[in-house]
Design a protein around this motif. Structure first.
Motif, PDB file in Angstrom:
ATOM      1  N   VAL A 100       1.162   9.861  -8.905  1.00  0.00           N
ATOM      2  CA  VAL A 100       1.669  10.825  -7.940  1.00  0.00           C
ATOM      3  C   VAL A 100       1.919  12.133  -8.675  1.00  0.00           C
ATOM      4  O   VAL A 100       2.232  12.146  -9.869  1.00  0.00           O
ATOM      5  N   GLY A 101       1.746  13.251  -7.992  1.00  0.00           N
ATOM      6  CA  GLY A 101       1.926  14.528  -8.664  1.00  0.00           C
ATOM      7  C   GLY A 101       1.951  15.692  -7.712  1.00  0.00           C
ATOM      8  O   GLY A 101       1.765  15.540  -6.492  1.00  0.00           O
ATOM      9  N   ILE A 102       2.149  16.869  -8.288  1.00  0.00           N
ATOM     10  CA  ILE A 102       2.238  18.087  -7.503  1.00  0.00           C
ATOM     11  C   ILE A 102       1.869  19.266  -8.387  1.00  0.00           C
ATOM     12  O   ILE A 102       2.028  19.228  -9.614  1.00  0.00           O
ATOM     13  N   THR A 161       0.837  -1.193   0.000  1.00  0.00           N
ATOM     14  CA  THR A 161       0.000   0.000   0.000  1.00  0.00           C
ATOM     15  C   THR A 161       0.869   1.239   0.000  1.00  0.00           C
ATOM     16  O   THR A 161       1.724   1.412   0.879  1.00  0.00           O
ATOM     17  N   LEU A 162       0.665   2.101  -0.982  1.00  0.00           N
ATOM     18  CA  LEU A 162       1.429   3.345  -1.086  1.00  0.00           C
ATOM     19  C   LEU A 162       1.027   4.288   0.038  1.00  0.00           C
ATOM     20  O   LEU A 162      -0.134   4.670   0.166  1.00  0.00           O
ATOM     21  N   ALA A 163       2.003   4.671   0.864  1.00  0.00           N
ATOM     22  CA  ALA A 163       1.735   5.573   1.978  1.00  0.00           C
ATOM     23  C   ALA A 163       2.311   6.956   1.749  1.00  0.00           C
ATOM     24  O   ALA A 163       1.867   7.923   2.378  1.00  0.00           O
ATOM     25  N   ARG A 205      -0.800  11.530  -3.798  1.00  0.00           N
ATOM     26  CA  ARG A 205      -0.827  10.183  -4.359  1.00  0.00           C
ATOM     27  C   ARG A 205      -2.263   9.689  -4.507  1.00  0.00           C
ATOM     28  O   ARG A 205      -3.146  10.086  -3.766  1.00  0.00           O
ATOM     29  N   TRP A 206      -2.446   8.800  -5.483  1.00  0.00           N
ATOM     30  CA  TRP A 206      -3.748   8.170  -5.710  1.00  0.00           C
ATOM     31  C   TRP A 206      -3.541   6.970  -6.608  1.00  0.00           C
ATOM     32  O   TRP A 206      -2.693   7.015  -7.490  1.00  0.00           O
ATOM     33  N   PRO A 207      -4.241   5.862  -6.450  1.00  0.00           N
ATOM     34  CA  PRO A 207      -5.218   5.618  -5.390  1.00  0.00           C
ATOM     35  C   PRO A 207      -4.525   5.128  -4.135  1.00  0.00           C
ATOM     36  O   PRO A 207      -3.323   4.890  -4.145  1.00  0.00           O
ATOM     37  N   LYS A 253      10.665   8.592  -5.207  1.00  0.00           N
ATOM     38  CA  LYS A 253      10.657   7.623  -4.122  1.00  0.00           C
ATOM     39  C   LYS A 253       9.225   7.319  -3.710  1.00  0.00           C
ATOM     40  O   LYS A 253       8.422   8.226  -3.525  1.00  0.00           O
ATOM     41  N   LEU A 254       8.920   6.028  -3.548  1.00  0.00           N
ATOM     42  CA  LEU A 254       7.616   5.577  -3.064  1.00  0.00           C
ATOM     43  C   LEU A 254       7.859   4.691  -1.852  1.00  0.00           C
ATOM     44  O   LEU A 254       8.798   3.890  -1.833  1.00  0.00           O
TER      45      LEU A 254
END
Length: 243
Positions: free
Chosen positions: A202-204, A168-170, A186-188, A218-219
């Motif tokens: 992921v974005g900004i 799970t991406l935190a 981040r999503w989802p 980095k994830l």
């Protein structure tokens, strides 16, 4: 709710007389089930007696029309199928409502014709210790008309999880060529299943999107050392295409 002081069973009715407890609370519920002995369906009926501080109903009429069991089973199956469809529609609508907006939403929908996009899967470098395998990678940037620097950047990754536990991406961050690190939206947030695959975006947006690249992405997950690092991440130049 209280104690049953009297009940009487007739050929076509059931009478109950309940004396409320002194300490009962409004809204307390007691279930009463009546079972029929004629062998027809439905074989029983259940009622809820609900306590109320001021209101009471002296008489409730319930009409029963016996039907063959196969008819009741057919109606049950149809009701269950309708309920499942409603649950699926609800889940789909919630997922649509929770999709990210802005450039990240476009990246998730793979709208390459709306923003500048570039496939970077062959360009990035991947340390062998990465927890997930990289299947696909696209980077996106959006530069408003009249401006020279991007207002938004995003990365969409297709990832495979070879492990035996979901991943799970935190959190996610970009480190630019000067060493500056910025955290990303981040999503989802759904996990990538064990021995399965999934996608993350992921974005900004804003001034922090104007990074000096190539960057390192980095994830990481909430618990445990399983991380993903991608080096030599770049973003395409260009402006959003008009309709």
């Amino acid at each position: 709710m209280g104690r049953l002081a009297h009940w009487a069973l007739g050929e076509d009715g059931l009478s109950l007389y309940v004396i409320p407890r002194g300490d009962y609370l409004p809204g307390e519920r007691v279930k009463v089930t009546v079972r029929f002995t004629d062998g027809a369906a439905p074989a029983s009926a259940s009622f809820w007696l609900v306590g109320h501080a001021a209101k009471g109903t002296r008489r409730v009429y319930v009409f029963r029309q016996p039907r063959p069991p196969d008819v009741c089973e057919k109606e049950r199956d149809e009701a269950q199928a309708e309920a499942r469809q409603c649950q699926e529609d609800k889940a789909r609508l919630l997922a649509e409502r929770e999709e990210p907006g802005g450039l990240m939403g476009v990246a998730w929908l793979e709208g390459a014709g709306v923003v500048a996009s570039s496939s970077i899967r062959l360009e990035v470098t991947k340390p062998p210790a990465n927890a997930l395998r990289l299947d696909d990678a696209w980077s996106y940037s959006y530069t408003p008309t009249g401006e020279s620097r991007p207002a938004s950047v995003a990365v969409r990754l297709g990832l495979s999880n070879p492990g035996t536990e979901p991943w799970t991406l935190a959190g996610a961050a970009l480190v630019d060529s000067t060493g500056e690190q910025v955290e990303l939206t981040r999503w989802p947030k759904a996990p990538i299943p064990a021995k399965g695959a999934g996608a993350v975006v992921v974005g900004i947006e804003g001034e922090r999107a104007q990074l000096g690249c190539p960057c390192t992405l980095k994830l990481w997950e909430a618990q445990g050392p399983r991380t993903v690092t991608l080096e030599n991440v770049t973003f395409p130049e260009g402006k959003a295409k008009g309709p």
